[in-house]
Design a protein around this motif. Structure first.
Motif, short mmCIF file in Angstrom:
data_model
loop_
_atom_site.label_atom_id
_atom_site.label_comp_id
_atom_site.label_asym_id
_atom_site.label_seq_id
_atom_site.Cartn_x
_atom_site.Cartn_y
_atom_site.Cartn_z
N ALA A 9 47.28 30.53 49.80
CA ALA A 9 46.15 31.46 49.69
C ALA A 9 45.75 31.66 48.23
O ALA A 9 44.56 31.70 47.90
N LEU A 10 46.74 31.77 47.36
CA LEU A 10 46.46 31.92 45.94
C LEU A 10 45.74 30.68 45.41
O LEU A 10 44.76 30.78 44.65
N GLN A 12 43.91 28.57 47.07
CA GLN A 12 42.54 28.51 47.59
C GLN A 12 41.61 29.39 46.77
O GLN A 12 40.47 29.01 46.51
N ASP A 13 42.08 30.55 46.35
CA ASP A 13 41.27 31.42 45.49
C ASP A 13 41.00 30.76 44.14
O ASP A 13 39.87 30.71 43.66
N GLN A 16 38.53 27.82 43.56
CA GLN A 16 37.10 28.11 43.58
C GLN A 16 36.56 28.53 42.22
O GLN A 16 35.34 28.67 42.05
N THR A 27 39.92 33.04 35.62
CA THR A 27 41.27 32.70 36.05
C THR A 27 42.30 33.66 35.46
O THR A 27 43.17 34.17 36.18
N TYR A 30 42.10 37.00 37.14
CA TYR A 30 42.73 36.93 38.47
C TYR A 30 44.24 37.02 38.34
O TYR A 30 44.91 37.75 39.08
N THR A 34 46.58 40.13 39.65
CA THR A 34 47.60 39.84 40.66
C THR A 34 48.97 40.32 40.21
O THR A 34 49.72 40.93 40.98
N ASP A 90 45.54 24.75 39.06
CA ASP A 90 45.37 25.89 39.97
C ASP A 90 46.59 26.05 40.87
O ASP A 90 47.02 27.17 41.18
#
Length: 366
Positions: A9-10, A12-13, A16, A27, A30, A34, A90
């Protein structure tokens, strides 16, 4: 108990929001958020857009730095410039964030230093973070990279990625312009540049070592088709399996280029813009990584040491030799290869990297 984060999930974020070296604004934001949501204090803007977080134990002990890179690669697609996560940075960031979520509240002694580094692709990020003091308290450094299918089969992990030293070298040749009808009055930079390429290709180093030197860019154009060009710009990608061999390569390269140009009556200026050292690991620490892989996944999951490419992670060891360093490779089935615009892989294998990060932390810090 902190929330356990899913690396898929991380990823996938993060996938993008690809950003180029030293432009990782979204980035890093984010990453910082987190970490803070996990209760981890962070420092922003380390070495540019880098982020550093700490998970501290109650007792004194060593500091283990876990490092992930964040930047994407530049591409031109259909005439349009863009950034693409074609090297998996990523996924590295996702694995380290997921590992952090599992380490909160589990550290008894020392500290985990979570380092999210900018600008690996242009090999300036590690040096920038070092300049900002990121290594001052570090005793161990551990990094990871997803591997292409040619290196490590999906589901396997290698304990040591044997990166070579990587040197990007520019050559500027100055000849003399002339009318093409009277070429003897000039010094054709194309002729000189062609001879330089051949001279570099004729260099021989110890055949027991591993090295390569190849011209990847060659530009010469005086504007008119009937003018002898006085200037040429060449770019060479040079690599060596060891740092000692890289030093030998540098010296041989410079001699070949400058002497060849001089033979034509031209001048050549050699400039190295960006380099990263070859991997130098502490064998006992690398052996600990291998033991971790086997204990987590079984002997069949331990791949042989893999190689290919360069990595500025190794600047950390060069800057502070007392650090014990290791860097493992996670087989995710990446095809057709790293740095391909259409690179893809199976993200379910990112969990393997997360588990190694967590297990190695407990092995080092107890």
């Amino acid at each position: 108990m902190s929330k356990i984060l899913d690396p898929v999930a991380l990823w996938q974020d993060l996938h993008q929001i690809p950003e180029l070296a030293m432009q990782e604004v979204k980035t890093s934001a984010y990453v910082a958020k987190t970490l803070e949501d996990l209760g981890i204090p962070v420092t922003r803007n380390v070495g540019g857009t880098g982020v550093v977080g700490y998970i501290r134990g109650e007792e004194p002990g060593p500091v283990l730095m876990l490092r992930a890179d964040m930047d994407a690669l530049p591409f031109t697609i259909d005439g349009k410039e863009c950034a693409i996560h074609a090297c998996g940075h990523d996924s590295h960031t996702a694995m380290l964030l997921a590992a952090a979520s599992r380490l909160v509240g589990t550290i008894k002694k020392g500290a985990v230093k979570l380092v999210f580094q900018p600008a690996e692709e242009n090999i300036t990020g590690a040096a920038a973070m070092i300049k900002d003091g990121v290594l001052d308290d570090v005793d161990y450094a551990l990094g990871a990279h997803i591997r292409p299918i040619q290196d490590v089969p999906a589901g396997q992990i290698c304990a040591g990625v044997m990166h070579s030293a990587s040197l990007t070298t520019f050559v500027e040749i100055e000849g003399r312009s002339a009318h093409a009808a009277r070429p003897h009055l000039g010094i054709n930079a194309i002729d000189v540049g062609t001879a330089v390429v051949q001279a570099v290709q004729a260099i021989w180093l110890n055949p027991a070592g591993v090295w390569s030197m190849k011209c990847t860019q060659f530009h010469a154009d005086a504007g008119a088709t009937n003018t002898v060009p006085p200037h040429a710009s060449l770019t060479f990608d040079c690599r060596a399996g060891t740092n000692a061999l890289a030093d030998e390569l540098r010296a041989a390269f410079k001699r070949a280029v400058e002497n060849t140009a001089a033979a034509f009556g031209a001048k050549a200026v050699v400039t190295e813009r960006g380099s990263c050292p070859a991997a130098e690991y502490d064998e006992d620490f690398k052996a600990m990584v291998a033991e971790s892989i086997v204990s987590l996944f079984g002997k069949e999951a331990l791949a042989k040491d893999c190689g290919g490419g360069g990595e500025d992670f190794h600047n950390f060891k060069m800057a502070k030799p007392s650090i014990k360093a290791a860097y493992f490779g996670v087989g995710v089935g990446a095809t057709p290869g790293l740095h391909a615009a259409n690179m893809s892989f199976d993200p379910k294998y990112l969990e393997n990297g997360v588990k190694v990060f967590v297990d190695m932390t407990h092995r080092v810090l107890g």
